[in-house]
Design an enzyme around this catalytic site. Structure first.
Site, mmCIF file in Angstrom:
data_model
loop_
_atom_site.group_PDB
_atom_site.id
_atom_site.type_symbol
_atom_site.label_atom_id
_atom_site.label_comp_id
_atom_site.label_asym_id
_atom_site.label_seq_id
_atom_site.Cartn_x
_atom_site.Cartn_y
_atom_site.Cartn_z
ATOM 1 N N ARG A 49 0.759 -1.049 -0.039
ATOM 2 C CA ARG A 49 0.022 -0.179 -0.106
ATOM 3 C C ARG A 49 1.033 1.379 -0.047
ATOM 4 O O ARG A 49 1.907 1.137 0.152
ATOM 5 C CB ARG A 49 -0.813 0.044 1.224
ATOM 6 C CG ARG A 49 -0.199 -0.211 2.542
ATOM 7 C CD ARG A 49 -0.776 0.378 3.937
ATOM 8 N NE ARG A 49 -0.715 1.983 3.922
ATOM 9 C CZ ARG A 49 0.253 2.551 3.895
ATOM 10 N NH1 ARG A 49 1.612 1.877 4.149
ATOM 11 N NH2 ARG A 49 0.528 3.693 3.767
ATOM 12 N N ARG A 86 -6.443 0.137 -7.818
ATOM 13 C CA ARG A 86 -7.074 0.723 -6.718
ATOM 14 C C ARG A 86 -7.300 2.189 -7.599
ATOM 15 O O ARG A 86 -6.329 2.396 -8.251
ATOM 16 C CB ARG A 86 -6.298 1.045 -5.593
ATOM 17 C CG ARG A 86 -6.117 -0.038 -4.720
ATOM 18 C CD ARG A 86 -5.391 0.239 -3.387
ATOM 19 N NE ARG A 86 -6.312 1.040 -2.446
ATOM 20 C CZ ARG A 86 -5.668 1.649 -1.436
ATOM 21 N NH1 ARG A 86 -4.288 1.588 -1.081
ATOM 22 N NH2 ARG A 86 -6.311 2.300 -0.331
ATOM 23 N N ASP A 228 -2.612 11.009 -2.091
ATOM 24 C CA ASP A 228 -2.744 10.035 -2.910
ATOM 25 C C ASP A 228 -2.854 10.307 -4.436
ATOM 26 O O ASP A 228 -2.745 9.918 -5.392
ATOM 27 C CB ASP A 228 -3.970 9.132 -2.576
ATOM 28 C CG ASP A 228 -3.499 8.186 -1.315
ATOM 29 O OD1 ASP A 228 -3.691 8.917 -0.486
ATOM 30 O OD2 ASP A 228 -3.214 7.235 -1.577
ATOM 31 N N LYS A 239 -5.632 9.760 2.590
ATOM 32 C CA LYS A 239 -6.259 8.952 3.626
ATOM 33 C C LYS A 239 -7.513 9.755 4.456
ATOM 34 O O LYS A 239 -7.377 10.796 4.797
ATOM 35 C CB LYS A 239 -5.410 8.322 4.771
ATOM 36 C CG LYS A 239 -5.917 7.422 5.791
ATOM 37 C CD LYS A 239 -6.964 6.261 4.912
ATOM 38 C CE LYS A 239 -5.990 5.737 3.637
ATOM 39 N NZ LYS A 239 -6.655 4.825 2.944
#
Ligand SMILES: CSC[C@H]1O[C@H](OP(=O)(O)O)[C@H](O)[C@@H]1O
Length: 340
Positions: A49, A86, A228, A239
């Site tokens: 991740r 993702r 991200d 997040k």
């Protein structure tokens, strides 16, 4: 391909290995990754991740397949499949774009391997640059709050926001870190705490809902978070729970910095509304799971809202710490991110 070693990813003797971050901090288990299905599953389960790292891992897997005599058509399919693993961290898409360009070349096997090695080694340099720039913002004795995990576990180098913290600690700035545990998957309580323990950085673990009272008590000097995807106007996805901190920081007049490599920029996104936000499984909110197993506290039929990320508007950001420098609201408002 050459051997490559990062904190949670390594390519050794023509085999790709992933440190299972789902089992950290209590179990350090390295998993072999030999196929698209393996990598896709590892990414979706957050066993690998972190915005930079999932792009790097996917790139190394494609290069590995190329060395295993996969056909060009199979490699093109692999790239397309991994791109979907993702939806929010744009680093994955940028890496797959680079691999798509490489697979189009005549000597595509060598081109893919070189491209993946360059992506890996570039990230190490990007992390060092961010850490050096970010460290300029840290004063002696600062109490720094951070969210999720943005360290060496999430990159090929020292990390993004946590890389800044690591650098400041290395510079003996006597900092203390407040670590948001980061529900629902606890990347802070599990992974950031694990990294800060390893680096012997003083820290205190908190539940996410405790950050506000710490700020009200004057116990937070600065906040550093990762990203991200950063849109052209400086809005960014990170997040879930990051937006909370940004609003609180504004209210309490606390400096709020986002730290990310330029590989996290997406100027195709005009603003934060254009950033796709990953929705994850209800089970992650109904309870908790990890190396200890799983427990559920919510009723089976509970309705759940579980976005993996939220979007912080640029107006709440004090500065953007990238590998190319530190940018102010004025810089970003002038469109500097489009020119990097
Ligand atoms: C340097 S990692 C950036 C970013 O990625 C993390 O998300 P996840 O744990 O779901 O991969 C988190 O949002 C970090 O801030």
């Amino acid at each position: 391909m050459k051997n490559l070693q990062a904190a949670s990813l390594k390519y050794q003797d023509n085999q790709l290995w992933v440190l299972d971050q789902y089992l950290l901090p209590h179990q350090e288990v390295w998993l072999p990754c030999e196929s698209v299905a393996d990598m896709e599953s590892l990414i979706k389960a957050l066993k690998i991740r972190g915005a930079p790292l999932i792009g790097i891992g996917a790139s190394l897997l494609v290069a590995h397949l190329a060395s295993q005599q996969c056909s060009r058509e199979q490699l093109i399919e692999a790239i397309a499949q991994l791109r979907q693993a993702r939806p929010t961290a744009v680093n994955l898409m940028h890496c797959m774009d680079k691999m798509s360009a490489a697979v189009a070349k005549d000597e595509y096997i060598r081109a893919l391997q070189t491209c993946a090695e360059e992506i890996f080694e570039q990230d190490i340099a990007l992390c060092n640059s961010m850490a050096n720039f970010g460290n300029e913002l840290v004063q002696e004795g600062d109490q720094i709050l951070t969210h999720c995990n943005t360290g060496a576990l999430a990159t090929a180098g020292v990390g993004t926001a946590l890389g800044v913290i690591y650098k400041a600690h290395q510079a003996n700035k006597k900092i203390h870190v407040w670590v948001d545990e980061t529900r629902p998957l606890l990347q802070g309580g599990r992974l950031t705490a694990y990294e800060l323990d390893h680096w012997q950085v003083p820290y205190t673990l908190i539940c996410d809902n405790m950050a506000a009272s710490l700020m009200a008590a004057g116990k937070v000097d600065k906040i550093f978070v990762g990203a991200d995807r950063i849109a052209a106007n400086g809005d960014f996805a990170n997040k879930v729970g990051t937006y909370n901190l940004a609003v609180l920081a504004k209210h309490h007049d606390i400096e709020f910095y986002v730290v990310a490599p330029t590989t996290t920029l997406d100027i195709e996104c005009e603003n934060g509304e254009a950033i796709p936000i990953e929705q994850r499984e209800p089970a992650e909110v109904k309870g908790v799971s990890g190396s200890f197993g799983q427990c559920q506290w919510a009723p089976n039929n509970a309705q759940v809202y579980n976005p993996a990320f939220d979007v912080t508007p640029a107006e709440l950001v004090t500065g953007w710490v990238l590998d190319t420098g530190i940018y102010s609201q004025l810089d970003v408002h002038s469109g500097v991110l489009r020119m990097l």
